[in-house]
Scaffold this motif. Structure first.
Motif, mmCIF file in Angstrom:
data_model
loop_
_atom_site.group_PDB
_atom_site.id
_atom_site.type_symbol
_atom_site.label_atom_id
_atom_site.label_comp_id
_atom_site.label_asym_id
_atom_site.label_seq_id
_atom_site.Cartn_x
_atom_site.Cartn_y
_atom_site.Cartn_z
ATOM 1 N N GLY A 170 1.082 -0.935 0.250
ATOM 2 C CA GLY A 170 -0.312 0.013 -0.447
ATOM 3 C C GLY A 170 0.869 1.242 0.280
ATOM 4 O O GLY A 170 0.644 2.084 -0.021
ATOM 5 N N HIS A 171 2.052 1.129 0.118
ATOM 6 C CA HIS A 171 3.298 2.746 -0.577
ATOM 7 C C HIS A 171 3.402 2.770 -1.950
ATOM 8 O O HIS A 171 4.131 2.393 -2.189
ATOM 9 C CB HIS A 171 4.744 1.577 0.247
ATOM 10 N N LEU A 172 1.824 3.740 -2.228
ATOM 11 C CA LEU A 172 2.330 4.263 -3.433
ATOM 12 C C LEU A 172 2.705 5.180 -4.179
ATOM 13 O O LEU A 172 3.636 5.076 -4.989
ATOM 14 C CB LEU A 172 0.412 4.661 -4.006
ATOM 15 N N GLU A 173 3.520 6.226 -2.956
ATOM 16 C CA GLU A 173 3.940 7.149 -3.136
ATOM 17 C C GLU A 173 5.993 6.570 -3.593
ATOM 18 O O GLU A 173 6.913 6.519 -4.396
ATOM 19 C CB GLU A 173 4.498 7.878 -1.966
ATOM 20 N N GLU A 174 6.249 5.338 -2.493
ATOM 21 C CA GLU A 174 7.004 4.723 -2.837
ATOM 22 C C GLU A 174 7.378 4.252 -4.216
ATOM 23 O O GLU A 174 8.517 3.900 -4.766
ATOM 24 C CB GLU A 174 7.759 3.693 -1.725
ATOM 25 N N GLU B 188 2.603 0.289 -15.302
ATOM 26 C CA GLU B 188 2.285 0.267 -13.695
ATOM 27 C C GLU B 188 2.056 1.474 -13.205
ATOM 28 O O GLU B 188 1.621 2.055 -12.716
ATOM 29 C CB GLU B 188 3.200 -0.832 -13.964
ATOM 30 N N ARG B 189 3.231 2.472 -13.875
ATOM 31 C CA ARG B 189 3.666 3.675 -12.655
ATOM 32 C C ARG B 189 1.822 4.639 -13.400
ATOM 33 O O ARG B 189 1.510 5.327 -12.784
ATOM 34 C CB ARG B 189 4.682 4.289 -13.521
ATOM 35 N N CYS B 190 1.905 4.600 -14.454
ATOM 36 C CA CYS B 190 0.447 5.470 -14.979
ATOM 37 C C CYS B 190 -0.770 4.501 -14.075
ATOM 38 O O CYS B 190 -1.205 6.010 -13.242
ATOM 39 C CB CYS B 190 0.291 5.715 -16.180
ATOM 40 N N ASP B 191 -0.894 3.691 -14.039
ATOM 41 C CA ASP B 191 -1.883 3.421 -12.998
ATOM 42 C C ASP B 191 -1.843 3.666 -11.623
ATOM 43 O O ASP B 191 -2.730 4.083 -10.605
ATOM 44 C CB ASP B 191 -2.198 1.600 -13.191
ATOM 45 N N ILE B 192 -0.403 3.849 -10.880
ATOM 46 C CA ILE B 192 -0.133 3.644 -9.528
ATOM 47 C C ILE B 192 -0.773 5.792 -9.499
ATOM 48 O O ILE B 192 -1.483 5.770 -8.474
ATOM 49 C CB ILE B 192 1.323 3.496 -9.522
ATOM 50 N N ARG B 193 -0.578 6.457 -10.663
ATOM 51 C CA ARG B 193 -0.702 7.762 -10.159
ATOM 52 C C ARG B 193 -1.797 7.830 -10.219
ATOM 53 O O ARG B 193 -2.514 8.536 -10.096
ATOM 54 C CB ARG B 193 0.056 8.014 -11.599
ATOM 55 N N LEU B 194 -2.495 7.177 -11.269
ATOM 56 C CA LEU B 194 -3.897 7.224 -11.459
ATOM 57 C C LEU B 194 -4.761 6.993 -9.433
ATOM 58 O O LEU B 194 -5.936 7.642 -8.861
ATOM 59 C CB LEU B 194 -5.109 6.170 -12.370
ATOM 60 N N ALA B 195 -3.824 5.933 -9.054
ATOM 61 C CA ALA B 195 -4.816 5.379 -7.779
ATOM 62 C C ALA B 195 -4.429 6.617 -6.365
ATOM 63 O O ALA B 195 -4.738 6.559 -5.821
ATOM 64 C CB ALA B 195 -3.978 3.742 -7.548
ATOM 65 N N LEU B 196 -3.176 7.620 -7.254
ATOM 66 C CA LEU B 196 -2.887 9.053 -6.344
ATOM 67 C C LEU B 196 -3.564 10.145 -6.267
ATOM 68 O O LEU B 196 -3.323 10.984 -5.957
ATOM 69 C CB LEU B 196 -1.681 8.645 -6.093
ATOM 70 N N GLY B 197 -4.677 9.814 -7.293
ATOM 71 C CA GLY B 197 -5.369 11.304 -7.642
ATOM 72 C C GLY B 197 -4.009 11.780 -9.137
ATOM 73 O O GLY B 197 -4.910 12.964 -8.915
ATOM 74 N N ARG B 198 -4.025 11.216 -9.695
ATOM 75 C CA ARG B 198 -2.503 12.412 -9.849
ATOM 76 C C ARG B 198 -2.979 11.927 -11.513
ATOM 77 O O ARG B 198 -2.297 12.290 -12.590
ATOM 78 C CB ARG B 198 -1.452 11.975 -9.967
ATOM 79 N N ALA B 199 -4.333 12.250 -12.153
ATOM 80 C CA ALA B 199 -4.578 11.992 -13.223
ATOM 81 C C ALA B 199 -4.040 12.223 -14.595
ATOM 82 O O ALA B 199 -4.138 12.431 -15.864
ATOM 83 C CB ALA B 199 -6.080 11.755 -13.999
ATOM 84 N N SER B 200 -4.155 13.851 -14.525
ATOM 85 C CA SER B 200 -3.964 15.128 -15.043
ATOM 86 C C SER B 200 -1.955 14.508 -15.320
ATOM 87 O O SER B 200 -1.947 14.834 -16.685
ATOM 88 C CB SER B 200 -3.984 16.167 -14.234
ATOM 89 N N PHE B 201 -1.170 14.181 -14.523
ATOM 90 C CA PHE B 201 0.320 13.756 -15.034
ATOM 91 C C PHE B 201 0.327 12.327 -15.662
ATOM 92 O O PHE B 201 1.373 12.551 -16.211
ATOM 93 C CB PHE B 201 1.093 14.523 -13.189
ATOM 94 N N GLY C 145 -17.646 7.957 -11.745
ATOM 95 C CA GLY C 145 -16.386 8.377 -10.709
ATOM 96 C C GLY C 145 -15.451 8.905 -11.024
ATOM 97 O O GLY C 145 -13.987 8.903 -11.299
ATOM 98 N N LEU C 146 -15.783 10.532 -11.486
ATOM 99 C CA LEU C 146 -14.348 11.538 -11.368
ATOM 100 C C LEU C 146 -13.415 11.650 -10.652
ATOM 101 O O LEU C 146 -13.677 11.964 -9.085
ATOM 102 C CB LEU C 146 -15.623 12.994 -11.600
ATOM 103 N N ALA C 147 -12.558 11.506 -10.184
ATOM 104 C CA ALA C 147 -11.416 11.853 -9.707
ATOM 105 C C ALA C 147 -10.696 12.827 -9.824
ATOM 106 O O ALA C 147 -10.566 13.534 -8.494
ATOM 107 C CB ALA C 147 -10.821 10.709 -9.804
#
Length: 632
Positions: free
Chosen positions: A145-149, A191-204, A274-276
């Motif tokens: 669950g350490h998405l930032e890492e 995989e990194r893009c999937d994690i960024r979506l989970a972090l709420g950073r879709a625009s990046f 689900g608009l995040a």
């Protein structure tokens, strides 16, 4: 099995020696995720020839495992190794042992095991091992669950790529590893893009996902993530357009439907769930371009060669080509095919016309030679070059021809782009290189007539006149000399048969021989017909390239028919070749389609004098063996 003969015949890396001796105790680091190199204590060193790199790659990418002699030979040369392959492998091993010893590692780091070799070095020696370790750590961090890492680890891992993995390293092993490492880069990017979506950073995540989807037009996970990212940033109409594109692509290319997860994502978007990360109130989400265009600061491609300064003749054909490239309106791209016999000036006319219309194409001009040393250039290689020129990173390009072609059409959609395809073999080679946008234009040259090519205009070049040939001669060797011997210059022009390439070649040869009179040269050519071609290397090269484009049966028929005097008919060709009448008629038609014979209305086919002389110079004796049956 090694022999003294194979060792004696071996010449390995004489032009690419391994690095000189280095002080002991240095740290080694091998870099494989781009052009291969080694760092010794941080300093980059050359590591020899491509074969030396291939030998090293087999060992480094199988850590702790013995590579047999057979694996090394096959890994470097594939299924057709040279006679000296075994001796070459032994020489590579000796050089690498010397390199490891002088680097302070010791010769025992490369051990002989049976007939093969094994590296005994421990720890991560390569950037590939580092990336694999980082990706495993990222997977563990995500599980915890350490998405930032996990995001940070994947960012570091993806930063280790610096080009195409194992760039220019030959052999089957390197090709397989190159495909594996390219796929690994794509998977980690997803995989990194999937994690960024989970972090709420879709625009990046959107820009990276656009590059991935454009590079892999049929890759469903990349498109699903892009749809989610666009959806989460309030760009539902673009997300729905992404689904429509991949759905059509999958149906057209493979006849299949999208996977269930992609369909569910489409249904979610239609339902507005689900608009995040919707745009803030009072702001407007700016639509990013689709597909991705050139990277910021990437130059607009202008790849045309320098035009021929003293271009003369075929002015009507030139005007027709320019006009066809610039129609006011059209529903598809302009496709102009310029054909003619070898040496008729097709390439020169195309380059001059392209320079003329270039200002009308602000998106740039792409240029490719579709024949390399007489061999057909693969469309996939041309597309990779074009896509890199348009700003896509080489490591992001798909492998298959259909995917490359689809990506090229996406990248050029809406662009005012001119594409010049010189010396094409046939329509099958050209079709994958065609854009779909009506704002684009394509200019194709070749000796063949291109049946099956959806050309909007076809232009056939004829011979230039004697007067035009004299203009070419004057521009190359001087007006005064041509005027002084005008009768001889005119005869020389007629001997060149109105081929601009031949006229230029003769003029260049005479220009550096001011003491030779044109009359003397004409007399020598009359006495010895092959004398003209013997001084025209560019003409011989052009003719030879076109002969090599013929399939073996057609080339043999052309050579043997060159010894048949006069006008050729199906009956005379049948007798000369020893084949049935219908077979001979097909051969004559194919040779005429390839511009190696000239059609005469109701009178059969003829050889040009220069092509006949070339055939006799290269094949002084006719071949008498019968041709095999024509394969339909």
């Amino acid at each position: 099995m090694e022999t003294g003969k194979s060792v004696a015949r071996t010449r390995i890396d004489s032009e690419h020696p391994l690095p000189p001796s280095t002080p002991p105790g240095k740290e080694l680091r091998f870099h494989l995720l781009g052009p291969v190199h080694v760092r010794v204590d941080g300093a980059v060193r050359d590591i020899g020839s491509p074969q030396a790199q291939a030998f090293l790659a087999v060992l480094l990418l199988q850590p702790g495992r013995t590579a047999t002699l057979a694996e090394l030979v096959h890994g470097i040369w594939g299924d057709e190794p040279p006679d000296t392959a075994v001796a070459a492998v032994r020489t590579h091993a000796w050089k690498w042992r010397r390199f490891l010893e002088t680097s302070g590692v010791g010769r025992d780091a490369l051990l002989s095991r049976g007939d093969g070799y094994r590296l005994t070095l421990t720890g991560p020696l390569t950037d590939v091992e580092e990336v694999e370790g980082l990706s495993a750590s990222a997977a563990e961090a995500r599980t915890r669950g350490h998405l930032e890492e996990a995001d940070t680890l994947l960012k570091v891992a993806l930063g280790r790529w610096y080009g195409e993995p194992l760039n220019r390293v030959p052999g089957d092993f390197a090709a397989r590893q190159r495909a594996r490492l390219t796929e690994l880069s794509t998977v980690l990017s997803e995989e990194r893009c999937d994690i960024r979506l989970a972090l709420g950073r879709a625009s990046f995540a959107v820009p990276d996902l656009m590059v991935l989807a454009a590079a892999h037009p049929l890759r469903q996970r990349a498109h699903r993530l892009l749809m989610q990212a666009l959806h989460d940033t309030g760009r539902q109409h673009e997300a729905l357009a992404v689904f429509d594109r991949i759905r059509r692509g999958l149906a057209e290319e493979h006849g299949i439907d999208p996977e269930p997860e992609l369909v569910r994502m489409h249904q979610r978007i239609l339902a507005g769930e689900g608009l995040a990360e919707a745009p803030s109130r009072g702001t407007t989400a700016e639509a990013a371009p689709w597909p991705p265009r050139a990277q910021p600061g990437w130059p607009v491609p202008h790849q045309l060669p320098h035009p021929v300064e003293n271009f003369v003749g075929n002015e009507q054909a030139f005007s027709s080509v320019v006009e066809a490239l610039l129609p006011p309106r059209r529903t598809g791209p302009a496709i102009v095919a310029v054909t003619g016999v070898p040496g008729s000036g097709k390439s020169s006319l195309a380059v001059r016309a392209a320079h003329q219309v270039q200002p009308a194409f602000p998106g740039g001009v792409l240029h490719a030679d579709l024949t390399d040393e007489g061999e057909r250039t693969a469309p996939s290689a041309v597309l990779r070059g074009f896509l890199v020129s348009l700003g896509l990173p080489r490591a992001a390009l798909p492998e298959g021809l259909s995917d490359l072609s689809a990506l090229f059409r996406s990248m050029t959609d809406g662009c005012r782009l001119l594409i010049v395809l010189d010396d094409a073999h046939d329509a099958a080679q050209v079709r994958p290189l065609l854009p779909g946008s009506p704002r684009c234009a394509v200019l194709v040259t070749g000796t063949r007539l291109f049946p099956g090519l959806p050309a909007t205009r076809r232009v056939r070049l004829g011979p230039v006149s004697v007067e035009e040939s004299l203009e070419i001669l004057a521009s190359v060797m001087g007006q005064e000399r041509v005027c002084e011997e005008r009768a001889a210059a005119s005869e020389l022009a007629r001997m060149c048969e109105g081929l601009p390439l031949a006229v230029h070649a003769v003029g260049d040869w005479l220009a550096i021989r001011p003491e030779l009179s044109l009359e003397t040269l004409v007399r020598r050519i009359h006495d010895e017909p092959g004398h003209l071609l013997s001084h025209c290397e560019t003409v011989r090269t052009c003719f030879e390239k076109n002969v090599r484009q013929l399939d073996p049966e057609l080339a043999r028929a052309w050579t043997r028919l060159s010894w048949s005097p006069g006008c050729l008919t199906a009956a005379s060709a049948s007798r000369a070749l020893g084949v049935p009448h219908a077979h001979a008629e097909v051969l004559l038609e194919r040779l005429a389609d390839a511009s190696m014979l000239e059609r005469r209305a109701h009178r059969g086919y003829v050889f040009s004098a220069m092509l006949r002389q070339f055939a006799h110079l290269e094949h002084p004796l006719p071949v008498t063996a019968p041709l095999p049956p024509l394969v339909a």
